[in-house]
Design a protein around this motif. Structure first.
Motif, short mmCIF file in Angstrom:
data_model
loop_
_atom_site.label_atom_id
_atom_site.label_comp_id
_atom_site.label_asym_id
_atom_site.label_seq_id
_atom_site.Cartn_x
_atom_site.Cartn_y
_atom_site.Cartn_z
N LEU A 1 17.91 -11.92 50.72
CA LEU A 1 17.14 -11.96 51.96
C LEU A 1 18.05 -11.81 53.17
CD1 LEU A 1 14.41 -12.47 53.43
CD2 LEU A 1 14.97 -14.92 53.32
N GLY A 2 19.20 -12.45 53.14
CA GLY A 2 20.17 -12.31 54.23
C GLY A 2 20.60 -10.86 54.40
N GLY A 3 20.81 -10.16 53.29
CA GLY A 3 21.17 -8.74 53.36
C GLY A 3 20.05 -7.91 53.96
N TRP A 4 18.81 -8.24 53.59
CA TRP A 4 17.66 -7.53 54.15
C TRP A 4 17.58 -7.75 55.67
CZ3 TRP A 4 12.79 -9.69 55.83
CH2 TRP A 4 11.82 -8.71 56.13
N ILE A 5 17.83 -8.98 56.09
CA ILE A 5 17.82 -9.27 57.53
C ILE A 5 18.91 -8.46 58.24
CG2 ILE A 5 18.26 -11.09 59.24
CD1 ILE A 5 16.78 -13.00 57.26
N CYS A 6 20.06 -8.32 57.60
CA CYS A 6 21.12 -7.48 58.18
C CYS A 6 20.64 -6.03 58.33
CB CYS A 6 22.38 -7.54 57.32
SG CYS A 6 23.27 -9.11 57.39
N CYS A 7 19.89 -5.54 57.36
CA CYS A 7 19.33 -4.19 57.46
C CYS A 7 18.37 -4.09 58.65
CB CYS A 7 18.60 -3.80 56.17
SG CYS A 7 19.69 -3.44 54.78
N PHE B 1 21.46 0.24 54.09
CA PHE B 1 22.36 -0.31 55.11
C PHE B 1 23.36 0.74 55.57
CE2 PHE B 1 26.00 -2.71 56.69
CZ PHE B 1 25.37 -3.56 57.60
N ALA B 2 23.91 1.49 54.62
CA ALA B 2 24.88 2.54 54.96
C ALA B 2 24.24 3.57 55.88
CB ALA B 2 25.40 3.21 53.70
N ILE B 3 23.04 3.99 55.57
CA ILE B 3 22.35 4.97 56.41
C ILE B 3 22.12 4.41 57.81
CG2 ILE B 3 20.17 6.22 56.72
CD1 ILE B 3 20.15 6.49 53.60
N LEU B 4 21.72 3.15 57.88
CA LEU B 4 21.50 2.54 59.20
C LEU B 4 22.79 2.45 60.01
CD1 LEU B 4 18.98 -0.22 58.11
CD2 LEU B 4 18.50 1.68 59.68
N VAL B 5 23.89 2.08 59.36
CA VAL B 5 25.18 2.03 60.08
C VAL B 5 25.55 3.42 60.59
CG1 VAL B 5 27.67 1.66 59.81
CG2 VAL B 5 26.06 -0.02 58.89
N LEU C 1 22.62 -2.47 40.52
CA LEU C 1 21.38 -1.89 41.07
C LEU C 1 20.98 -2.57 42.38
CD1 LEU C 1 19.24 -1.41 37.84
CD2 LEU C 1 20.59 0.30 39.08
N ASN C 2 21.12 -3.89 42.44
CA ASN C 2 20.78 -4.62 43.67
C ASN C 2 21.65 -4.18 44.83
OD1 ASN C 2 19.72 -7.96 42.61
ND2 ASN C 2 18.70 -6.00 42.47
N LEU C 3 22.94 -3.97 44.56
CA LEU C 3 23.82 -3.51 45.63
C LEU C 3 23.39 -2.13 46.13
CD1 LEU C 3 26.26 -3.79 47.46
CD2 LEU C 3 27.70 -3.04 45.57
N LEU C 4 23.02 -1.25 45.21
CA LEU C 4 22.56 0.07 45.63
C LEU C 4 21.24 -0.01 46.39
CD1 LEU C 4 23.43 2.16 42.45
CD2 LEU C 4 24.72 1.98 44.60
N LEU D 1 31.70 -0.60 56.20
CA LEU D 1 30.90 0.30 55.38
C LEU D 1 31.75 0.96 54.30
CD1 LEU D 1 28.18 1.59 54.80
CD2 LEU D 1 28.71 3.32 56.52
N THR D 2 32.96 1.34 54.64
CA THR D 2 33.88 1.92 53.67
C THR D 2 34.16 0.92 52.54
OG1 THR D 2 34.87 3.30 55.38
CG2 THR D 2 36.17 2.95 53.37
N CYS D 3 34.43 -0.32 52.91
CA CYS D 3 34.68 -1.36 51.89
C CYS D 3 33.44 -1.57 51.02
CB CYS D 3 35.08 -2.67 52.56
SG CYS D 3 36.67 -2.60 53.39
N LEU D 4 32.27 -1.54 51.63
CA LEU D 4 31.02 -1.71 50.89
C LEU D 4 30.83 -0.58 49.89
CD1 LEU D 4 28.38 -3.42 50.70
CD2 LEU D 4 27.39 -1.73 52.23
N ILE D 5 31.11 0.63 50.30
CA ILE D 5 30.95 1.78 49.41
C ILE D 5 31.96 1.71 48.27
CG2 ILE D 5 31.07 4.30 49.27
CD1 ILE D 5 28.56 3.07 50.71
N VAL D 6 33.18 1.27 48.55
CA VAL D 6 34.17 1.10 47.47
C VAL D 6 33.69 0.03 46.50
CG1 VAL D 6 36.53 0.34 46.97
CG2 VAL D 6 36.11 1.96 48.83
N LEU D 7 33.11 -1.06 47.02
CA LEU D 7 32.55 -2.09 46.15
C LEU D 7 31.44 -1.51 45.27
CD1 LEU D 7 32.22 -5.05 45.22
CD2 LEU D 7 30.65 -5.35 47.18
N ALA D 8 30.52 -0.77 45.88
CA ALA D 8 29.42 -0.17 45.12
C ALA D 8 29.95 0.81 44.08
CB ALA D 8 28.45 0.53 46.07
N ALA D 9 30.95 1.58 44.45
CA ALA D 9 31.52 2.56 43.52
C ALA D 9 32.28 1.88 42.38
CB ALA D 9 32.44 3.51 44.28
N SER D 10 32.63 0.61 42.54
CA SER D 10 33.39 -0.12 41.53
C SER D 10 32.54 -1.05 40.67
CB SER D 10 34.49 -0.95 42.21
OG SER D 10 35.33 -0.12 42.97
N MET D 11 31.27 -1.17 41.01
CA MET D 11 30.42 -2.12 40.30
C MET D 11 30.09 -1.70 38.87
SD MET D 11 29.71 -4.94 41.90
CE MET D 11 28.19 -5.45 41.13
#
Length: 144
Positions: free
Chosen positions: A125-131, A75-79, A66-69, A11-21
């Motif tokens: 869709l794969g990301g949605w399934i992960c959610c 996903f972050a909230i669910l984690v 925008l798609n990542l957000l 999740l930390t890596c994901l947030i860094v990715l989002a913050a860098s997009m």
């Protein structure tokens, strides 16, 4: 000292990715060829506030962010909810890892136009399934 659960590390890596997009978009905006943007509006406003005036790859960078957000925030909230109910398991471990790599592939594929139909929507869709799986983990932890 207790180690950080993998899901929170991912999740930390994901947030860094989002913050860098924002970086690809801003690079694209600031490298627009001279004369490619209208000159009848304030420079800063027209360059940043209107992605539709940008080159196609810059527009895709905007949408990738925008798609990542759109998926990353839920996903972050669910984690964090799974962490709160102490529900981390092998399922959440692999789901978090899969989600990160799916989102990275989606961003790169979107910006470069390498992930064309139907690949990009399938990655989304794969990301949605992960959610959905993380949502299931919240409820499954509460039932045990």
């Amino acid at each position: 000292m207790e180690s950080l659960p993998t899901e929170l590390g991912v999740l930390t890596c994901l947030i860094v990715l989002a913050a860098s997009m924002w970086i690809p978009y801003i690079v694209g905006v600031n490298t627009a060829p001279e004369g490619s943007l209208p000159t009848d509006a304030p420079d800063g406003f027209i360059r940043i506030a209107n992605p539709s005036l940008q080159r196609p790859w810059v527009q895709r960078a905007w949408r990738a962010h925008l798609n990542l957000l759109e998926q990353g925030v839920p996903f972050a909230i669910l984690v964090l909810l799974v962490d709160r109910v102490d529900g981390f398991s092998a399922l959440t471990y692999w789901t978090a890892i899969a989600f990160f790599w799916l989102r990275l592939a989606h961003a790169v594929g979107y910006i470069t136009a390498g992930a064309k139909l139907p690949l990009r929507p399938l990655i989304f869709l794969g990301g949605w399934i992960c959610c959905l799986i993380m949502g299931y983990a919240v409820f499954a932890a509460r039932m045990t």
